[in-house]
Design a protein around this motif. Structure first.
Motif, PDB file in Angstrom:
ATOM      1  N   GLN A  11      -0.034 104.819  40.965  1.00 27.14           N
ATOM      2  CA  GLN A  11       0.975 105.705  41.535  1.00 27.14           C
ATOM      3  C   GLN A  11       2.006 104.870  42.266  1.00 27.14           C
ATOM      4  O   GLN A  11       1.716 103.804  42.776  1.00 27.14           O
ATOM      5  N   LYS A  12       3.205 105.397  42.310  1.00 21.11           N
ATOM      6  CA  LYS A  12       4.290 104.643  42.938  1.00 21.11           C
ATOM      7  C   LYS A  12       4.958 105.482  44.020  1.00 21.11           C
ATOM      8  O   LYS A  12       5.037 106.692  43.907  1.00 21.11           O
ATOM      9  N   GLY A  13       5.465 104.799  45.039  1.00 16.70           N
ATOM     10  CA  GLY A  13       6.294 105.451  46.040  1.00 16.70           C
ATOM     11  C   GLY A  13       5.557 106.450  46.915  1.00 16.70           C
ATOM     12  O   GLY A  13       4.371 106.319  47.173  1.00 16.70           O
ATOM     13  N   TRP A  14       6.283 107.475  47.372  1.00 19.64           N
ATOM     14  CA  TRP A  14       5.705 108.467  48.263  1.00 19.64           C
ATOM     15  C   TRP A  14       4.843 109.426  47.463  1.00 19.64           C
ATOM     16  O   TRP A  14       5.232 109.876  46.396  1.00 19.64           O
ATOM     17  N   ILE A  15       3.694 109.737  47.995  1.00 15.68           N
ATOM     18  CA  ILE A  15       2.757 110.579  47.271  1.00 15.68           C
ATOM     19  C   ILE A  15       2.570 111.899  48.015  1.00 15.68           C
ATOM     20  O   ILE A  15       2.443 111.929  49.237  1.00 15.68           O
ATOM     21  N   ASN A  16       2.551 112.978  47.246  1.00 17.15           N
ATOM     22  CA  ASN A  16       2.378 114.285  47.852  1.00 17.15           C
ATOM     23  C   ASN A  16       1.003 114.470  48.471  1.00 17.15           C
ATOM     24  O   ASN A  16       0.068 113.778  48.127  1.00 17.15           O
ATOM     25  N   ILE A  17       0.907 115.437  49.353  1.00 15.16           N
ATOM     26  CA  ILE A  17      -0.405 115.733  49.926  1.00 15.16           C
ATOM     27  C   ILE A  17      -1.099 116.752  49.048  1.00 15.16           C
ATOM     28  O   ILE A  17      -0.534 117.780  48.694  1.00 15.16           O
ATOM     29  N   ASP A  18      -2.330 116.430  48.670  1.00 12.03           N
ATOM     30  CA  ASP A  18      -3.077 117.278  47.764  1.00 12.03           C
ATOM     31  C   ASP A  18      -3.872 118.307  48.578  1.00 12.03           C
ATOM     32  O   ASP A  18      -5.028 118.101  48.918  1.00 12.03           O
ATOM     33  N   TRP A  19      -3.202 119.402  48.923  1.00 11.07           N
ATOM     34  CA  TRP A  19      -3.836 120.393  49.807  1.00 11.07           C
ATOM     35  C   TRP A  19      -5.097 120.984  49.193  1.00 11.07           C
ATOM     36  O   TRP A  19      -6.067 121.251  49.897  1.00 11.07           O
ATOM     37  N   MET A  20      -5.070 121.191  47.859  1.00  8.37           N
ATOM     38  CA  MET A  20      -6.240 121.762  47.187  1.00  8.37           C
ATOM     39  C   MET A  20      -7.466 120.878  47.420  1.00  8.37           C
ATOM     40  O   MET A  20      -8.553 121.346  47.699  1.00  8.37           O
TER      41      MET A  20
ATOM     42  N   ASN B  40       6.685  86.047  56.003  1.00  9.62           N
ATOM     43  CA  ASN B  40       6.198  86.023  54.632  1.00  9.62           C
ATOM     44  C   ASN B  40       5.007  86.955  54.472  1.00  9.62           C
ATOM     45  O   ASN B  40       4.879  87.658  53.490  1.00  9.62           O
ATOM     46  N   ARG B  41       4.146  86.929  55.478  1.00 14.79           N
ATOM     47  CA  ARG B  41       2.972  87.802  55.422  1.00 14.79           C
ATOM     48  C   ARG B  41       3.404  89.258  55.351  1.00 14.79           C
ATOM     49  O   ARG B  41       2.876  90.031  54.581  1.00 14.79           O
ATOM     50  N   LEU B  42       4.403  89.593  56.177  1.00 15.53           N
ATOM     51  CA  LEU B  42       4.919  90.952  56.180  1.00 15.53           C
ATOM     52  C   LEU B  42       5.363  91.342  54.778  1.00 15.53           C
ATOM     53  O   LEU B  42       5.006  92.382  54.254  1.00 15.53           O
ATOM     54  N   LYS B  43       6.129  90.437  54.157  1.00 13.92           N
ATOM     55  CA  LYS B  43       6.640  90.719  52.818  1.00 13.92           C
ATOM     56  C   LYS B  43       5.492  90.883  51.834  1.00 13.92           C
ATOM     57  O   LYS B  43       5.466  91.799  51.032  1.00 13.92           O
ATOM     58  N   ARG B  44       4.524  89.944  51.952  1.00 14.75           N
ATOM     59  CA  ARG B  44       3.451  89.938  50.973  1.00 14.75           C
ATOM     60  C   ARG B  44       2.524  91.128  51.111  1.00 14.75           C
ATOM     61  O   ARG B  44       2.004  91.637  50.132  1.00 14.75           O
ATOM     62  N   LEU B  45       2.337  91.565  52.333  1.00 19.08           N
ATOM     63  CA  LEU B  45       1.451  92.705  52.527  1.00 19.08           C
ATOM     64  C   LEU B  45       2.104  93.999  52.086  1.00 19.08           C
ATOM     65  O   LEU B  45       1.457  95.001  51.896  1.00 19.08           O
ATOM     66  N   GLY B  46       3.423  93.950  51.959  1.00 18.37           N
ATOM     67  CA  GLY B  46       4.162  95.149  51.585  1.00 18.37           C
ATOM     68  C   GLY B  46       3.867  95.589  50.171  1.00 18.37           C
ATOM     69  O   GLY B  46       2.727  95.855  49.830  1.00 18.37           O
ATOM     70  N   GLU B  47       4.857  95.610  49.315  1.00 24.62           N
ATOM     71  CA  GLU B  47       4.598  96.087  47.955  1.00 24.62           C
ATOM     72  C   GLU B  47       3.886  95.035  47.135  1.00 24.62           C
ATOM     73  O   GLU B  47       4.042  93.845  47.309  1.00 24.62           O
ATOM     74  N   HIS B  48       3.102  95.524  46.232  1.00 20.79           N
ATOM     75  CA  HIS B  48       2.320  94.644  45.389  1.00 20.79           C
ATOM     76  C   HIS B  48       3.077  94.455  44.079  1.00 20.79           C
ATOM     77  O   HIS B  48       3.285  95.396  43.339  1.00 20.79           O
TER      78      HIS B  48
END
Lengths: 273, 416
Positions: A11-20, B40-48
């Motif tokens: 999954q990418k980005g912001w994810i919805n909350i799965d209320w169910m 760098n750690r901040l960057k690396r921990l961010g998006e994969h």
């Protein structure tokens, strides 16, 4: 695809909350909170009495230091009565935030071994604090009676204020819990942050001590409006509606942000915990 | 055609390795590096980033389907990606690529007693653990007595779990897990715990689960458990599926690879755990005349001869050897401590172990060895040697009993 099917994919980005799903697992939330409550006072001599003693000790200490020695204005009420009304939401809030902030790291063995809605871990920590809060309320009843102060009719608003306190605690709790998993630095930040926050919250002093043109700044701290609200509701002092309104909005925004930030980072928890 | 219970397509999972090969040349570089590190750690921990050059693929391009009611074993060496696969299917971690579709109520047991809390009593933990495993409160209540009976520790229900022995702990934990009623069950290695009697009971219970028409996915190193429970197995190697089919054939393929690993177990052996203080450098099988031997003969002497290097001037060590058969069953343990000798050490040298009458039925075997200094493993090789026994002089007929009924040979006499 029937309702029992599970699709697993990145999954990418912001994810919805799965209320169910949250509804489906609701009993687990209860069990996690129940566990936190059971465990809290196990193997202590005084047991649940600590829930009574803690706020009373705080009240006594603050009354002596800020009431007697510093002679801080308590808006016409006995200082003990005044400060306890602030300690009620504050103690709940600070314990709930500290506990839920650390909840994920202290239970990482769960995160790496089984699936369930991760949101429940910090939520249960906050929920467990409600038991202590109700005990504190009962103790406050005794304090009020012994000082001969009658609670005001504003008490009807109290449930809403408690709800608002919970939302504020959850907002902070979700955000800090998620942050602590990635950045263990927050282990050190949280206790310090709670201490600092207490001084920018009107726990030991009244809102009116702050000059009117800076009150909006104070209200950006959601606990400021909430604490002041508790005093108006219980003791019947006039409401600072602008302060309360700003704090309410901030609390709700924080709650929604925390919820989504948690969801966004949740999928990486097991990999970095 | 029925819908598959599990269908996995092109599943992949990459992890980032901690270190990037950046050279520090000057003190200034070092300081700059230290100052930049937190950022760098901040960057690396961010998006994969999937493309990151230090990415390691624990699982790559894995596709398979499991029909409802099938029981499938997943085998492979350490680090082959078995656990990663189960973690993805249990939704604990997310795949980097691909997808998996599961039809039905899923329960996964990657550990026994997940969520047990030390301070809580057995009774309280049954409810907590049951709930974490996905049972409803009503369901736990209705099965409570059964769970307690299965665990065989009724009298300790109100004792905090922290006062339990590890055996009791496992019994209680497994009792809860055994009462789950999933349509798809995902199990990792949990059979490896508990005492033998209880293990049998658990395997029995799992067999029951399998015959009730549930879909089961099992990871285990216990080949005989896999063989008795799973008609079909999938073999993983370095994150990829290398074999998928009837368990007997897949296990053979797996063991062939283990033997290949044993062809030169002293170099690039991923299974080896060596701290370097004392290490093995060579191995040889010899017959009674000290002549090299490729195929040991049952009933004849076998001498196992090992070369070592001692870099820390240790004066004595212990050696433990285990002989495993092709099902992964430990047949015998040869242990200096048990027979009461400690091997004196030189800077380099060799030691040998003589089995005067090799008591093994026909079959394929593997030997694991551990060198120990003061009780700590300094060199551990689960696959130091592999051999087959095809000739037997143990009994005077030259016959060997079926391996299905015998893991070692025993001298015996008959009277009339």
């Amino acid at each position: 695809m029937d309702d029992k099917s599970i699709l697993i994919r990145p999954q990418k980005g912001w994810i919805n909350i799965d209320w169910m799903e949250l509804y489906h697992y609701r009993e687990l939330l209860f069990f996690l909170a129940w566990r936190d409550i059971l465990v809290r006072y196990k193997q202590t001599v005084l047991g649940v009495a600590w829930a009574v003693l803690q706020p009373v000790f705080m009240m006594v200490v603050f009354t002596v230091i800020f009431g007697r020695l510093a002679k801080i204005d308590s808006e016409g009420f006995p200082y003990a009565v005044f400060v306890y009304a602030g300690l009620l939401p504050w103690t709940f809030f600070s314990t709930a935030v500290s506990q839920s902030g650390l909840s994920l790291v202290s239970q990482q063995h769960l995160l790496t071994k089984i699936y369930f809605p991760r949101l429940f871990v910090p939520t249960a920590s906050v929920g467990a604090g409600l038991v202590d809060l109700s005990i504190s309320f009962a103790v406050y009843g005794v304090v009020l009676a012994s000082y001969g102060v009658a609670p005001s009719a504003g008490m009807v608003w109290l449930p809403l204020l408690v709800l608002l306190t919970i939302l504020a605690a959850l907002g902070f709790g979700y955000t800090l819990a998620a942050l602590t998993v990635s950045y263990r630095d927050f282990r050190f930040v949280v206790p310090f942050m709670m201490q600092a926050m207490m001084y920018i919250s009107p726990v030991v002093y009244p809102v009116k001590l702050v000059p009117p043109k800076y009150r909006w700044l104070l209200a950006l701290n959601p606990m400021a409006g909430i604490i002041d609200g508790y005093r108006s509701a219980i003791l019947g002092k006039p409401w600072n509606l602008t302060t309360l309104a700003i704090s309410t909005v901030v609390a709700i925004v924080l709650f929604v942000f925390g919820l989504f930030y948690f969801r966004k980072t949740e999928r990486r928890f097991a990999d970095i915990a | 055609m029925t819908k598959p219970a599990i269908s996995v397509s092109k599943l992949g999972k990459s992890y980032r390795l901690g270190m990037e090969g950046k050279q520090v040349n000057t003190f200034q570089d070092l300081l700059v590096g230290m100052a930049k590190a937190p950022f760098n750690r901040l960057k690396r921990l961010g998006e994969h980033h999937v493309e990151a050059d230090d990415a390691f693929w624990a699982l790559k391009d894995v596709s398979f389907e499991v029909r409802p009611g099938e029981v499938v074993g997943i085998i492979g060496r350490n680090g082959a990606g078995k656990s990663t696969l189960l973690k993805i299917l249990s939704r604990i971690t997310e795949p980097t690529l691909g997808e998996a579709l599961l039809h039905g109520r899923v329960s996964s047991l990657l550990e026994v007693g997940t969520g047990f809390h030390q301070e809580l009593t057995g009774r309280e933990n049954i409810f907590l653990n049951g709930s974490i495993l996905g049972m409803s409160r009503a369901e736990i209540k209705s099965k409570f007595d059964e769970i307690v009976a299965f665990s065989e520790i009724e009298e300790f229900m109100d004792t905090p779990v922290k006062r339990y022995s590890s055996g009791m702990y496992v019994r209680l934990a497994f009792a809860v897990a055994a009462h789950l009623e999933p349509e798809i069950l995902i199990v990792d290695e949990v059979l490896a715990v508990g005492d033998l009697e209880f293990q049998k009971k658990c395997i029995g219970k799992m067999g029951e689960v399998a015959t009730e028409g549930r879909t089961v996915l099992i990871v285990s190193h216990n080949m005989s458990a896999i063989q008795s429970l799973c008609p079909r197995s999938i073999l993983l190697r370095q994150g990829k599926i290398v074999d998928d089919g009837k368990t007997d054939t897949v296990i053979k393929e797996y063991l062939k690879f283990l033997e290949k690993g044993a062809a030169n177990p002293f170099e690039n052996n991923p299974e080896r755990k060596c701290s370097g203080e004392v290490k093995l450098t060579g191995v040889q099988m010899l017959d009674e005349a000290y002549q090299p031997l490729a195929h040991p003969i049952s009933g004849k002497p076998l001498i196992l001869c090992f070369d070592y290097e001692n870099t820390v001037k240790a004066s004595r060590m212990d050696v433990v050897m285990t002989i495993f058969n092709h099902l992964g069953v430990a047949v015998a343990n040869l242990n200096t401590r048990v027979v009461g000798v400690a091997l004196p050490l030189k800077e380099r040298g060799r030691f040998s172990c003589k089995i005067p009458r090799l008591p093994l039925p026909f079959g394929d075997y593997r030997i694991a060895i551990a060198l120990q200094l003061n009780g700590t493993n300094v060199d551990l090789m689960p696959n130091v040697l592999a051999f087959g026994v095809t000739v037997s002089k143990f009994y005077k007929t030259g016959l060997s009993p079926d391996i299905q009924y015998s893991s070692a040979l025993m001298d015996h006499e008959w009277f009339f």
